[in-house]
Scaffold this motif. Structure first.
Motif, PDB file in Angstrom:
ATOM      1  N   LEU A  13       0.822  -1.215   0.000  1.00  0.00           N
ATOM      2  CA  LEU A  13       0.000   0.000   0.000  1.00  0.00           C
ATOM      3  C   LEU A  13       0.849   1.254   0.000  1.00  0.00           C
ATOM      4  O   LEU A  13       0.657   2.139  -0.809  1.00  0.00           O
ATOM      5  CB  LEU A  13      -0.940   0.004   1.214  1.00  0.00           C
ATOM      6  N   PHE A 197      -1.508 -14.186 -17.488  1.00  0.00           N
ATOM      7  CA  PHE A 197      -1.461 -12.768 -17.107  1.00  0.00           C
ATOM      8  C   PHE A 197      -2.215 -11.912 -18.127  1.00  0.00           C
ATOM      9  O   PHE A 197      -2.795 -10.887 -17.785  1.00  0.00           O
ATOM     10  CB  PHE A 197      -0.002 -12.290 -17.001  1.00  0.00           C
ATOM     11  N   ALA A 198      -2.245 -12.380 -19.381  1.00  0.00           N
ATOM     12  CA  ALA A 198      -2.846 -11.577 -20.448  1.00  0.00           C
ATOM     13  C   ALA A 198      -4.353 -11.461 -20.291  1.00  0.00           C
ATOM     14  O   ALA A 198      -4.956 -10.564 -20.861  1.00  0.00           O
ATOM     15  CB  ALA A 198      -2.498 -12.173 -21.807  1.00  0.00           C
ATOM     16  N   SER A 200      -5.843 -11.344 -17.183  1.00  0.00           N
ATOM     17  CA  SER A 200      -6.116 -10.814 -15.856  1.00  0.00           C
ATOM     18  C   SER A 200      -6.176 -11.853 -14.740  1.00  0.00           C
ATOM     19  O   SER A 200      -6.816 -11.623 -13.730  1.00  0.00           O
ATOM     20  CB  SER A 200      -7.369  -9.949 -15.909  1.00  0.00           C
ATOM     21  N   MET A 209       5.253  -8.080 -13.469  1.00  0.00           N
ATOM     22  CA  MET A 209       5.118  -6.859 -14.255  1.00  0.00           C
ATOM     23  C   MET A 209       4.620  -5.709 -13.396  1.00  0.00           C
ATOM     24  O   MET A 209       5.049  -4.573 -13.543  1.00  0.00           O
ATOM     25  CB  MET A 209       4.154  -7.095 -15.418  1.00  0.00           C
ATOM     26  N   GLN A 210       3.678  -6.019 -12.506  1.00  0.00           N
ATOM     27  CA  GLN A 210       3.100  -4.963 -11.687  1.00  0.00           C
ATOM     28  C   GLN A 210       4.058  -4.538 -10.576  1.00  0.00           C
ATOM     29  O   GLN A 210       4.284  -3.350 -10.363  1.00  0.00           O
ATOM     30  CB  GLN A 210       1.772  -5.446 -11.100  1.00  0.00           C
ATOM     31  N   GLU A 213       7.062  -2.424 -11.460  1.00  0.00           N
ATOM     32  CA  GLU A 213       6.709  -1.036 -11.753  1.00  0.00           C
ATOM     33  C   GLU A 213       6.511  -0.246 -10.451  1.00  0.00           C
ATOM     34  O   GLU A 213       6.936   0.890 -10.333  1.00  0.00           O
ATOM     35  CB  GLU A 213       5.419  -1.011 -12.583  1.00  0.00           C
ATOM     36  N   GLU A 214       5.894  -0.915  -9.455  1.00  0.00           N
ATOM     37  CA  GLU A 214       5.596  -0.207  -8.216  1.00  0.00           C
ATOM     38  C   GLU A 214       6.831  -0.004  -7.349  1.00  0.00           C
ATOM     39  O   GLU A 214       6.932   0.987  -6.641  1.00  0.00           O
ATOM     40  CB  GLU A 214       4.552  -0.987  -7.405  1.00  0.00           C
TER      41      GLU A 214
ATOM     42  N   GLN B 101       8.608  -0.015 -20.012  1.00  0.00           N
ATOM     43  CA  GLN B 101       9.673  -0.787 -19.378  1.00  0.00           C
ATOM     44  C   GLN B 101      11.058  -0.248 -19.705  1.00  0.00           C
ATOM     45  O   GLN B 101      11.949  -0.277 -18.879  1.00  0.00           O
ATOM     46  CB  GLN B 101       9.602  -2.262 -19.809  1.00  0.00           C
ATOM     47  N   THR B 165      -2.064  -3.638 -16.230  1.00  0.00           N
ATOM     48  CA  THR B 165      -0.896  -4.179 -15.540  1.00  0.00           C
ATOM     49  C   THR B 165       0.322  -3.290 -15.792  1.00  0.00           C
ATOM     50  O   THR B 165       0.545  -2.862 -16.912  1.00  0.00           O
ATOM     51  CB  THR B 165      -0.579  -5.583 -16.067  1.00  0.00           C
ATOM     52  N   GLY B 166       1.097  -3.063 -14.731  1.00  0.00           N
ATOM     53  CA  GLY B 166       2.313  -2.286 -14.889  1.00  0.00           C
ATOM     54  C   GLY B 166       2.100  -0.787 -14.818  1.00  0.00           C
ATOM     55  O   GLY B 166       2.938  -0.026 -15.262  1.00  0.00           O
ATOM     56  N   THR B 167       0.965  -0.360 -14.255  1.00  0.00           N
ATOM     57  CA  THR B 167       0.750   1.080 -14.091  1.00  0.00           C
ATOM     58  C   THR B 167       0.544   1.390 -12.620  1.00  0.00           C
ATOM     59  O   THR B 167       0.223   0.509 -11.813  1.00  0.00           O
ATOM     60  CB  THR B 167      -0.502   1.558 -14.846  1.00  0.00           C
ATOM     61  N   THR B 168       0.688   2.665 -12.266  1.00  0.00           N
ATOM     62  CA  THR B 168       0.533   3.066 -10.877  1.00  0.00           C
ATOM     63  C   THR B 168      -0.927   3.023 -10.450  1.00  0.00           C
ATOM     64  O   THR B 168      -1.223   3.048  -9.262  1.00  0.00           O
ATOM     65  CB  THR B 168       1.074   4.493 -10.680  1.00  0.00           C
ATOM     66  N   VAL B 170      -2.961   0.601 -10.460  1.00  0.00           N
ATOM     67  CA  VAL B 170      -3.274  -0.630  -9.726  1.00  0.00           C
ATOM     68  C   VAL B 170      -3.084  -0.406  -8.228  1.00  0.00           C
ATOM     69  O   VAL B 170      -3.949  -0.722  -7.414  1.00  0.00           O
ATOM     70  CB  VAL B 170      -2.382  -1.790 -10.222  1.00  0.00           C
ATOM     71  N   GLN B 171      -1.941   0.179  -7.888  1.00  0.00           N
ATOM     72  CA  GLN B 171      -1.626   0.448  -6.490  1.00  0.00           C
ATOM     73  C   GLN B 171      -2.603   1.470  -5.913  1.00  0.00           C
ATOM     74  O   GLN B 171      -3.054   1.351  -4.782  1.00  0.00           O
ATOM     75  CB  GLN B 171      -0.197   0.968  -6.395  1.00  0.00           C
ATOM     76  N   ARG B 174      -5.803  -0.157  -4.894  1.00  0.00           N
ATOM     77  CA  ARG B 174      -5.649  -0.881  -3.632  1.00  0.00           C
ATOM     78  C   ARG B 174      -5.739   0.075  -2.455  1.00  0.00           C
ATOM     79  O   ARG B 174      -6.383  -0.204  -1.452  1.00  0.00           O
ATOM     80  CB  ARG B 174      -4.287  -1.585  -3.597  1.00  0.00           C
ATOM     81  N   TYR B 188      -7.296  -7.125 -14.755  1.00  0.00           N
ATOM     82  CA  TYR B 188      -6.147  -6.441 -15.315  1.00  0.00           C
ATOM     83  C   TYR B 188      -6.053  -6.673 -16.818  1.00  0.00           C
ATOM     84  O   TYR B 188      -6.033  -7.818 -17.264  1.00  0.00           O
ATOM     85  CB  TYR B 188      -4.856  -6.954 -14.683  1.00  0.00           C
ATOM     86  N   LYS B 190      -3.674  -6.321 -20.219  1.00  0.00           N
ATOM     87  CA  LYS B 190      -2.222  -6.316 -20.381  1.00  0.00           C
ATOM     88  C   LYS B 190      -1.738  -5.006 -20.992  1.00  0.00           C
ATOM     89  O   LYS B 190      -0.571  -4.660 -20.876  1.00  0.00           O
ATOM     90  CB  LYS B 190      -1.743  -7.520 -21.189  1.00  0.00           C
TER      91      LYS B 190
END
Lengths: 262, 313
Positions: A13, A197-198, A200, A209-210, A213-214, B101, B165-168, B170-171, B174, B188, B190
């Motif tokens: 979080l 993953f493609a 969801s 991947m997620q 990035e975070e 990426q 997926t892979g973006t801010t 998502v967080q 949450r 999600y 892709k």
């Protein structure tokens, strides 16, 4: 570059370190504030669920379709079954797995409405299971056809029906012979499950991947995910080796050496 | 014997020549005060701009490896200004498509001199690269089907929410779940097109993403009237042009050029051109109104990271 594995103890979080880093590992206590390790374990669970369900579908359908392809070419019904199983194999092994996953997720539910209610991991498991079943069917067929024709002839001479000769004579031997390629196929299925993953399914690849990035710790995240994939595939390998050893029958073709690893 | 020794010496001397000739060029980047990027542009007469393939309308391809967009046009203006400053008669711009990426590594290793895409300026990235002053502030919003009746994030309780997926985002979702005690079922995609497809096909009830991306996807859809952007702003993030770290002179030149563009009153015109009027190649209209946050960034040039924006709220 220095690796900072502490990233796994950070909260998903706010990125601060959490108290119970290992809480999810043994199901002990639930962090209100899950760490990336908790998430990694959950993602691993999804990978195992998708691959496990896919493997169950693939083994059952693969054994059935592979057997049907070897039926004696006599009578109308067996000719229909041979054609059907051949069509099955050619259809599912000629389309790339990612395309099949998209077909099952986006296209087929548009026509078959009840499928829309299924969770996406079911659809991916079906796609993976059907794809792999085509490959397993070919291995089953190879196993059956590698048996000397005398085996089948002897079964029929004993008065067994076609079904009985498959059940008591041919399949018990053929399935033992093909355990080594089945091992590779099962391990492949684990790795192929990453395509989920493609659509969801929050499995390991999506996590990687997620989370990279975070956290901006891509190297550590990918190392952990790689290790879990390798560990899972290796565990499958060991289980299959144990099955091979346990099911060995002295004097049969498949039991001439004692090498367990593949 | 003598011969072998002389060969040995010559080998050593060749190696030492290699080492000493290589050393200055290896270390000069960090040591010299002069701007390596400016030097490179001046000596080569060319510059490499990092662009995105499909970040409509910020930075995208219009076909045939041509690139255009709000940030791309601004970068061309900036580079025109730098060309004049360096006294070059021509400056060739090479376009290098980048992805989420690889954009930071490509700027770090010198492949890309100036990245004009949709990169959020945050403290984690600021460790690796530098950011020019913000000209666009992104607001994370919710896209829903127009007939769904959803108008706020609180109505998403128990609903399926798509994000990429892979973006801010998502967080962000949450955090909102936790803070507001709502619980969504996250799905999600892709990539953004995939996430929008989830909304379109009914697999998701909402798509949470940067406002410009939502607007671009809606504008591009079969029937744009079926969708709308609703609800409160979930997060504000500065999107900035990215340059190499440890090259303050180049960064200052870029910022000076930006200040000039803003002072000339070009920004409202650029906004109008890219966000409110039909844009190439298909003539779609993004239809995103200028937000107060973006206006504020133009009025007060700064390159504060996203974390600052969150604290302010």
């Amino acid at each position: 570059m220095a690796l900072d594995m502490g990233v796994f103890c950070k909260s998903t979080l706010d990125g601060d370190a959490v108290d119970h880093c290992f809480s999810a590992l043994f199901g002990l206590g639930q962090n209100a504030d899950p760490s990336y390790l908790d998430w990694l374990m959950k993602a691993w669970g999804w990978t195992l669920a998708v691959a496990g369900l896919g493997l169950a579908i693939a083994l059952v359908l693969g054994a059935v379709m592979g057997t049907l392809r070897t039926l004696p070419n006599a009578g109308r019904s067996s000719r229909v079954l041979i054609r059907l199983s051949t069509a099955w194999v050619e259809l599912f092994r000629n389309i790339p797995i990612l395309v099949q996953v998209f077909l099952w997720y986006h296209v087929i539910p548009a026509f078959v409405l009840p499928l829309k209610a299924l969770p996406s991991y079911w659809l991916v498991s079906i796609a993976l299971g059907f794809f792999t079943s085509a490959r397993i069917a070919e291995q089953v067929r190879a196993g059956i056809q590698s048996l000397p024709t005398g085996q089948n002839a002897a079964a029929i001479a004993l008065g067994l029906t076609t079904a009985q000769s498959y059940r008591y004579v041919i399949l018990p031997m053929a399935l033992r012979i093909i355990i080594p390629p089945l091992t590779s196929e099962s391990m492949n299925l684990i790795k192929n499950s990453s395509v989920a993953f493609a659509v969801s399914v929050p499995e390991l690849t999506l996590f990687a991947m997620q989370a990279q990035e975070e956290t901006s710790h891509g190297v550590e995240i990918y190392l952990a995910v790689t290790a879990l994939y390798a560990l899972t595939a290796f565990a499958v390998n060991r289980v299959m080796a144990a099955i091979e050893k346990r099911s060995r029958i002295p004097g049969f073709i498949a039991s001439t050496n004692d090498a367990g690893a593949h | 014997m003598k011969k072998t020794r002389s060969i040995g010496i010559s080998v050593i001397s060749v190696i030492s020549v290699l080492i000493f000739s290589a050393a200055p060029s290896l270390f000069s980047v960090g040591v010299l005060a002069a701007s390596p990027t400016m030097d490179k542009i001046k000596s080569s007469g060319s510059v490499t701009m990092g662009v995105r393939e499909s970040s409509i309308p910020m930075s995208y391809t219009t076909g045939d490896s041509r690139f255009d967009g709000y940030h791309v046009e601004i970068c061309r203006m900036i580079l025109g200004d730098i060309k004049d400053k360096l006294g070059l008669s021509t400056l060739r711009i090479n376009y290098q498509p980048v992805t989420s990426q690889n954009r930071v590594p490509l700027v770090q290793n010198g492949t890309v001199d100036i990245e004009c895409g949709t990169t959020t300026n945050n403290t984690a990235r600021a460790k690796d690269v530098s950011f020019a002053n913000t000209l666009y502030v992104e607001e994370v919003r919710i896209a829903v089907k127009a007939n769904s009746g959803i108008t706020s994030i609180s109505q998403l309780n128990g609903k399926k929410v798509a994000t990429t997926t892979g973006t801010t985002s998502v967080q962000l979702l949450r955090k909102h779940e936790k803070a507001n005690g709502v619980s969504f079922d996250e799905v999600y995609g892709k990539d953004h097109a995939d996430s929008f497809l989830l909304l379109e096909s009914g697999r998701a009830d909402a798509f949470v993403m940067d406002g410009s991306i939502l607007a671009g996807n809606i504008a591009n859809s079969k029937n744009p009237k079926e969708y709308k952007i609703v609800g409160e702003v979930l997060s504000t993030e500065p999107i900035a042009i990215m340059v190499r770290k440890d090259d303050p002179e180049f960064q200052a030149a870029v910022n000076a050029a930006i200040a000039k563009i803003v002072a000339n009153g070009n920004m409202p015109k650029l906004w109008d051109k890219w966000f409110l009027k039909p844009i190439p190649p298909k003539g779609i209209i993004v239809g995103l109104e200028l937000s107060p946050a973006t206006k504020n960034a133009w009025a007060n040039p700064n390159n504060r990271p996203a974390e600052d924006y969150q604290q302010k709220k």
